[in-house]
Design a protein around this motif. Structure first.
Motif, PDB file in Angstrom:
ATOM      1  N   GLY A 122       4.771   4.198 -18.624  1.00  0.00           N
ATOM      2  CA  GLY A 122       4.051   4.130 -19.202  1.00  0.00           C
ATOM      3  C   GLY A 122       4.808   2.436 -19.728  1.00  0.00           C
ATOM      4  N   LEU A 123       5.492   1.607 -19.250  1.00  0.00           N
ATOM      5  CA  LEU A 123       6.072   0.866 -19.756  1.00  0.00           C
ATOM      6  C   LEU A 123       6.889   1.659 -21.364  1.00  0.00           C
ATOM      7  CD1 LEU A 123       3.535  -1.980 -19.501  1.00  0.00           C
ATOM      8  CD2 LEU A 123       5.405  -2.142 -18.409  1.00  0.00           C
ATOM      9  N   SER A 124       7.556   2.285 -21.359  1.00  0.00           N
ATOM     10  CA  SER A 124       8.590   2.900 -22.215  1.00  0.00           C
ATOM     11  C   SER A 124       9.804   2.909 -21.966  1.00  0.00           C
ATOM     12  CB  SER A 124       7.990   4.549 -22.582  1.00  0.00           C
ATOM     13  OG  SER A 124       8.965   5.177 -20.926  1.00  0.00           O
ATOM     14  N   LYS A 125       9.943   2.362 -20.801  1.00  0.00           N
ATOM     15  CA  LYS A 125      11.927   3.022 -20.663  1.00  0.00           C
ATOM     16  C   LYS A 125      11.639   1.040 -19.833  1.00  0.00           C
ATOM     17  CE  LYS A 125      12.558   7.308 -20.604  1.00  0.00           C
ATOM     18  NZ  LYS A 125      12.519   8.526 -19.605  1.00  0.00           N
ATOM     19  N   ALA A 126      13.130   0.647 -19.774  1.00  0.00           N
ATOM     20  CA  ALA A 126      12.968  -0.740 -19.509  1.00  0.00           C
ATOM     21  C   ALA A 126      13.731  -0.725 -17.891  1.00  0.00           C
ATOM     22  CB  ALA A 126      14.575  -1.883 -20.234  1.00  0.00           C
ATOM     23  N   ARG A 127      12.734  -1.048 -16.798  1.00  0.00           N
ATOM     24  CA  ARG A 127      13.169  -0.894 -15.401  1.00  0.00           C
ATOM     25  C   ARG A 127      12.210  -1.819 -14.823  1.00  0.00           C
ATOM     26  NH1 ARG A 127      12.606   6.326 -15.412  1.00  0.00           N
ATOM     27  NH2 ARG A 127      14.345   6.574 -16.688  1.00  0.00           N
ATOM     28  N   PHE A 128      13.562  -2.428 -14.256  1.00  0.00           N
ATOM     29  CA  PHE A 128      12.622  -3.907 -13.660  1.00  0.00           C
ATOM     30  C   PHE A 128      12.655  -4.278 -11.865  1.00  0.00           C
ATOM     31  CE2 PHE A 128      13.863  -5.296 -17.721  1.00  0.00           C
ATOM     32  CZ  PHE A 128      12.606  -5.808 -18.022  1.00  0.00           C
ATOM     33  N   THR A 129      11.934  -4.344 -11.392  1.00  0.00           N
ATOM     34  CA  THR A 129      12.192  -4.770  -9.656  1.00  0.00           C
ATOM     35  C   THR A 129      13.156  -5.244  -9.119  1.00  0.00           C
ATOM     36  OG1 THR A 129       9.356  -4.941 -10.001  1.00  0.00           O
ATOM     37  CG2 THR A 129      10.423  -5.014  -7.878  1.00  0.00           C
ATOM     38  N   GLY A 130      14.269  -4.222  -8.429  1.00  0.00           N
ATOM     39  CA  GLY A 130      14.731  -4.654  -7.661  1.00  0.00           C
ATOM     40  C   GLY A 130      14.596  -5.393  -6.192  1.00  0.00           C
ATOM     41  N   THR A 131      13.708  -4.286  -6.004  1.00  0.00           N
ATOM     42  CA  THR A 131      12.664  -4.787  -4.110  1.00  0.00           C
ATOM     43  C   THR A 131      10.938  -4.224  -4.790  1.00  0.00           C
ATOM     44  OG1 THR A 131      14.008  -2.843  -3.335  1.00  0.00           O
ATOM     45  CG2 THR A 131      15.291  -5.011  -3.143  1.00  0.00           C
ATOM     46  N   ILE A 132      10.646  -4.408  -3.647  1.00  0.00           N
ATOM     47  CA  ILE A 132       9.537  -3.809  -3.009  1.00  0.00           C
ATOM     48  C   ILE A 132       9.261  -4.532  -1.998  1.00  0.00           C
ATOM     49  CG2 ILE A 132       8.426  -6.137  -3.704  1.00  0.00           C
ATOM     50  CD1 ILE A 132       6.264  -3.239  -5.189  1.00  0.00           C
ATOM     51  N   THR A 133       8.411  -2.981  -1.055  1.00  0.00           N
ATOM     52  CA  THR A 133       8.330  -3.446   0.303  1.00  0.00           C
ATOM     53  C   THR A 133       6.719  -3.346   0.203  1.00  0.00           C
ATOM     54  OG1 THR A 133      10.666  -2.876   0.997  1.00  0.00           O
ATOM     55  CG2 THR A 133       8.767  -3.054   3.018  1.00  0.00           C
ATOM     56  N   VAL A 134       5.847  -4.198   0.470  1.00  0.00           N
ATOM     57  CA  VAL A 134       4.354  -3.526   0.922  1.00  0.00           C
ATOM     58  C   VAL A 134       4.754  -3.983   2.422  1.00  0.00           C
ATOM     59  CG1 VAL A 134       2.474  -4.734   0.296  1.00  0.00           C
ATOM     60  CG2 VAL A 134       4.566  -5.757  -1.112  1.00  0.00           C
ATOM     61  N   LYS A 135       3.188  -2.696   2.681  1.00  0.00           N
ATOM     62  CA  LYS A 135       3.079  -2.975   4.198  1.00  0.00           C
ATOM     63  C   LYS A 135       1.693  -2.103   3.543  1.00  0.00           C
ATOM     64  CE  LYS A 135       2.843   0.730   7.747  1.00  0.00           C
ATOM     65  NZ  LYS A 135       3.809   1.784   8.201  1.00  0.00           N
ATOM     66  N   TYR A 136       0.679  -3.309   4.758  1.00  0.00           N
ATOM     67  CA  TYR A 136      -0.231  -3.868   4.913  1.00  0.00           C
ATOM     68  C   TYR A 136      -0.934  -2.608   6.011  1.00  0.00           C
ATOM     69  CZ  TYR A 136       0.653  -7.233   1.812  1.00  0.00           C
ATOM     70  OH  TYR A 136       1.005  -8.397   0.819  1.00  0.00           O
ATOM     71  N   LEU A 137      -2.261  -1.837   5.769  1.00  0.00           N
ATOM     72  CA  LEU A 137      -2.312  -1.408   6.746  1.00  0.00           C
ATOM     73  C   LEU A 137      -4.060  -1.626   7.159  1.00  0.00           C
ATOM     74  CD1 LEU A 137      -1.824   2.333   5.116  1.00  0.00           C
ATOM     75  CD2 LEU A 137      -0.724   0.909   6.472  1.00  0.00           C
ATOM     76  N   ARG A 138      -4.633  -2.392   6.621  1.00  0.00           N
ATOM     77  CA  ARG A 138      -5.428  -2.916   7.238  1.00  0.00           C
ATOM     78  C   ARG A 138      -6.397  -4.328   6.083  1.00  0.00           C
ATOM     79  NH1 ARG A 138     -10.001  -0.564   4.650  1.00  0.00           N
ATOM     80  NH2 ARG A 138     -10.143   1.669   4.159  1.00  0.00           N
ATOM     81  N   GLY A 139      -7.629  -4.648   6.257  1.00  0.00           N
ATOM     82  CA  GLY A 139      -7.414  -5.697   5.664  1.00  0.00           C
ATOM     83  C   GLY A 139      -8.220  -5.345   4.050  1.00  0.00           C
ATOM     84  N   THR A 140      -8.187  -4.920   3.152  1.00  0.00           N
ATOM     85  CA  THR A 140      -8.555  -4.449   1.609  1.00  0.00           C
ATOM     86  C   THR A 140      -9.940  -5.478   1.028  1.00  0.00           C
ATOM     87  OG1 THR A 140      -6.615  -4.257   0.396  1.00  0.00           O
ATOM     88  CG2 THR A 140      -7.560  -4.119  -0.827  1.00  0.00           C
ATOM     89  N   PRO A 141     -10.691  -4.646   1.177  1.00  0.00           N
ATOM     90  CA  PRO A 141     -12.293  -5.409   0.888  1.00  0.00           C
ATOM     91  C   PRO A 141     -11.931  -5.885  -0.602  1.00  0.00           C
ATOM     92  CG  PRO A 141     -13.210  -3.891   0.983  1.00  0.00           C
ATOM     93  CD  PRO A 141     -11.814  -3.591   1.685  1.00  0.00           C
ATOM     94  N   LEU A 142     -13.091  -7.217  -1.110  1.00  0.00           N
ATOM     95  CA  LEU A 142     -13.429  -7.292  -2.614  1.00  0.00           C
ATOM     96  C   LEU A 142     -14.123  -7.008  -2.584  1.00  0.00           C
ATOM     97  CD1 LEU A 142     -13.622 -11.219  -2.105  1.00  0.00           C
ATOM     98  CD2 LEU A 142     -11.722 -10.564  -3.200  1.00  0.00           C
ATOM     99  N   GLY A 143     -13.965  -6.536  -4.082  1.00  0.00           N
ATOM    100  CA  GLY A 143     -14.700  -5.375  -4.933  1.00  0.00           C
ATOM    101  C   GLY A 143     -14.161  -4.257  -5.785  1.00  0.00           C
ATOM    102  N   PRO A 144     -14.605  -2.851  -5.589  1.00  0.00           N
ATOM    103  CA  PRO A 144     -14.112  -1.997  -6.174  1.00  0.00           C
ATOM    104  C   PRO A 144     -12.820  -1.024  -5.476  1.00  0.00           C
ATOM    105  CG  PRO A 144     -16.155  -0.997  -5.534  1.00  0.00           C
ATOM    106  CD  PRO A 144     -15.852  -2.491  -5.120  1.00  0.00           C
ATOM    107  N   LEU A 145     -11.570  -1.004  -5.814  1.00  0.00           N
ATOM    108  CA  LEU A 145     -10.651  -0.368  -5.433  1.00  0.00           C
ATOM    109  C   LEU A 145      -9.621   0.491  -6.648  1.00  0.00           C
ATOM    110  CD1 LEU A 145      -9.797  -3.573  -4.484  1.00  0.00           C
ATOM    111  CD2 LEU A 145     -10.501  -1.947  -3.406  1.00  0.00           C
ATOM    112  N   ARG A 146      -8.900   1.417  -6.032  1.00  0.00           N
ATOM    113  CA  ARG A 146      -7.956   1.778  -6.595  1.00  0.00           C
ATOM    114  C   ARG A 146      -6.563   1.765  -6.510  1.00  0.00           C
ATOM    115  NH1 ARG A 146      -8.775   6.987  -9.242  1.00  0.00           N
ATOM    116  NH2 ARG A 146      -7.023   8.359  -9.296  1.00  0.00           N
TER     117      ARG A 146
END
Length: 214
Positions: free
Chosen positions: A147-171
């Motif tokens: 919750g931004l209470s501790k200083a920890r920053f992105t070192g690496t991030i790997t993103v996997k796209y399973l299918r298209g994400t539609p515009l609109g409401p998301l979670r």
């Protein structure tokens, strides 16, 4: 300056809860109005005269808002935590932010429900892949930093796209998987009503200045 301020070449101003409510109450509705303007700009097919008048009005409003501005290097804190008004993912005063509202569940787990409209389009009707990466980078960072209470920053991030994400409401959901010394390993997803569309793994690092105050 404290070590954090030196690391970011920034200054931090502490706001009371009441001051934070006043600031966001005044400027967040302005950002909301600009978001509406962005979508209207994308969709409009009005004639040239209307466009010229709109552009002149917008330029006039822009100049009026520039009469008094804060330094871009000033950031705010409330109750010891950042108030990231200009953040590209959650900044309530940043019109390019959706904005995402992050809910903390404790134990390094968080979630958010939000709407991504035409301003975030990549392929027709779908969210731009870079926007999905932005959302997940922030959500994993929220989890990793508890919750931004501790200083920890992105070192690496790997993103996997399973299918298209539609515009609109998301979670989106994110959580800490494990700790290894100064590293925190986090995972997260974006989902629509039919299930997960994007998932990500990230490694977040606690910087030296946060570990030893140097």
């Amino acid at each position: 300056l404290n070590p954090e301020a030196r690391a970011f070449d920034a200054s931090f101003e502490v706001l009371s809860v009441e001051e934070a409510v006043r600031v966001t109450g005044r400027y967040a509705p302005l950002a909301d109005a600009v978001r509406e303007l962005i979508e209207a700009t994308i969709l409009t097919e009005v004639d040239g005269g209307v466009v010229d008048n709109a552009r002149a009005a917008i330029e006039g409003v822009t100049e009026s808002l520039r009469q008094r501005t804060r330094s871009a290097k000033v950031s705010y804190r409330v109750d010891g935590r950042p108030l990231p008004l200009g953040n590209a993912a959650v900044g309530v005063c940043n019109p390019i932010a959706p904005p995402i509202v992050v809910h903390q569940e404790g134990g390094g787990r968080c979630w958010s429900e939000f709407v991504l409209g035409l301003a975030y389009e990549g392929p027709p009707g779908l969210v731009h892949g870079g926007v999905s990466a932005l959302v997940l980078d922030h959500m994993l960072g929220e989890a990793a930093s508890e919750g931004l209470s501790k200083a920890r920053f992105t070192g690496t991030i790997t993103v996997k796209y399973l299918r298209g994400t539609p515009l609109g409401p998301l979670r989106s959901e994110a959580w800490i998987e494990r700790h290894e010394g100064v590293k925190v390993f986090a995972r997260g997803t974006i989902s629509d009503a039919a299930g997960v569309t994007v998932e990500a793994d990230g490694v977040f690092i606690e910087p030296a200045w946060a570990r030893d105050g140097q």
